[in-house]
Design a protein around this motif. Structure first.
Motif, PDB file in Angstrom:
ATOM      1  N   GLN A  53      12.438  11.695  55.425  1.00 39.01           N
ATOM      2  CA  GLN A  53      12.871  12.007  54.195  1.00 39.01           C
ATOM      3  C   GLN A  53      14.275  10.944  54.101  1.00 39.01           C
ATOM      4  O   GLN A  53      15.124  11.008  54.709  1.00 39.01           O
ATOM      5  CB  GLN A  53      13.428  13.359  54.035  1.00 39.01           C
ATOM      6  N   THR A  54      14.251  10.368  52.815  1.00 40.88           N
ATOM      7  CA  THR A  54      15.464   9.537  52.351  1.00 40.88           C
ATOM      8  C   THR A  54      16.211  10.145  51.020  1.00 40.88           C
ATOM      9  O   THR A  54      15.465  10.465  50.205  1.00 40.88           O
ATOM     10  CB  THR A  54      14.822   8.201  52.231  1.00 40.88           C
ATOM     11  N   GLU A  55      17.274  10.231  51.443  1.00 43.61           N
ATOM     12  CA  GLU A  55      18.204  10.776  50.182  1.00 43.61           C
ATOM     13  C   GLU A  55      19.295   9.642  49.865  1.00 43.61           C
ATOM     14  O   GLU A  55      19.710   9.177  50.764  1.00 43.61           O
ATOM     15  CB  GLU A  55      18.843  12.231  50.541  1.00 43.61           C
ATOM     16  N   ALA A  67      16.394  10.207  56.806  1.00 44.25           N
ATOM     17  CA  ALA A  67      16.167  11.000  58.108  1.00 44.25           C
ATOM     18  C   ALA A  67      15.033  10.863  58.801  1.00 44.25           C
ATOM     19  O   ALA A  67      14.024  11.141  58.178  1.00 44.25           O
ATOM     20  CB  ALA A  67      16.655  12.485  57.492  1.00 44.25           C
ATOM     21  N   TYR A 155      18.729  17.234  53.203  1.00 46.67           N
ATOM     22  CA  TYR A 155      17.705  16.813  53.914  1.00 46.67           C
ATOM     23  C   TYR A 155      16.596  18.205  53.939  1.00 46.67           C
ATOM     24  O   TYR A 155      16.112  18.365  55.413  1.00 46.67           O
ATOM     25  CB  TYR A 155      17.643  16.185  55.340  1.00 46.67           C
ATOM     26  N   PHE A 158      12.980  17.401  55.473  1.00 44.90           N
ATOM     27  CA  PHE A 158      13.084  16.925  56.843  1.00 44.90           C
ATOM     28  C   PHE A 158      13.380  18.110  57.856  1.00 44.90           C
ATOM     29  O   PHE A 158      12.700  18.342  59.073  1.00 44.90           O
ATOM     30  CB  PHE A 158      14.379  15.926  57.168  1.00 44.90           C
TER      31      PHE A 158
END
Length: 193
Positions: A53-55, A67, A155, A158
């Protein structure tokens, strides 16, 4: 003179024609449990590996921050340990299938299964505990000692993947305990009383 042989009396017969007790045969159940262990290992690895996951994190300027499991050594160890467990379960499932029709081979394999299953249980338990400790820090943080913030509110995907993977690995460790008990009971049932 009359013969003293009593052919019809059962107390004079020898027991050489009766086979020794074979014990309880649980090899079919053993094969099923080993396949379940393989499935649990595979699911745990796939779930944690696909949980990327990218935030966008607002530090001085907005920055995309990913992440991934490979950024945490505990999760890398978890994936490696569960991969080894999956490979082990495939090998032992095939060995159980091969030995299912050979009673002598079954008896010889059981002590080895207990030994290797106990080793695999230790590997699964240590990897699950390590990953669980890091996951707990991500969920709750540790602001009292080192100032680590919780990250699971950011996240969430994730963290759900990590939590599900750890739960499946715990199930795999329970299956491994059942395999050890099953092998030990099978050995115990084969001991003449």
């Amino acid at each position: 003179m009359a013969s003293t042989d009593k052919h019809g009396d059962t107390e004079y017969r020898t027991s050489s024609s009766t086979p020794a007790p074979a014990g309880v045969d649980y090899f079919k159940f053993d094969v099923i449990l080993r396949f379940v262990l393989f499935a649990a290992s595979l699911v745990a690895v796939v779930v944690i590996v696909t949980g990327n996951q990218t935030e966008v994190i607002l530090v001085p300027q907005p920055v995309p921050w990913p992440a991934k499991f490979r950024y945490t050594p505990a999760f890398v160890y978890f994936v490696a340990a569960l991969s080894v467990t999956g490979l082990y379960s495939i090998i032992t499932t095939l060995a159980s299938l091969f030995a299912s029709n050979k009673p002598a081979l079954k008896t010889k394999l059981l002590p080895y299964f207990i030994l290797w299953d106990a080793l695999i249980l230790g590997i699964i338990a240590s990897a699950t505990g390590t990953a669980g400790g890091v996951a707990y820090l991500g969920l709750k943080g540790n602001s009292h000692v080192v100032g680590w913030n919780k990250i699971c509110h950011v996240y969430d995907k994730f963290c759900r993947h990590v939590g599900a993977s750890i739960a499946v690995a715990l199930f795999g460790s329970i299956v491994t305990v059942l395999l050890i008990w099953l092998s030990a009971y099978s050995i115990h049932s084969r001991v003449p009383k």
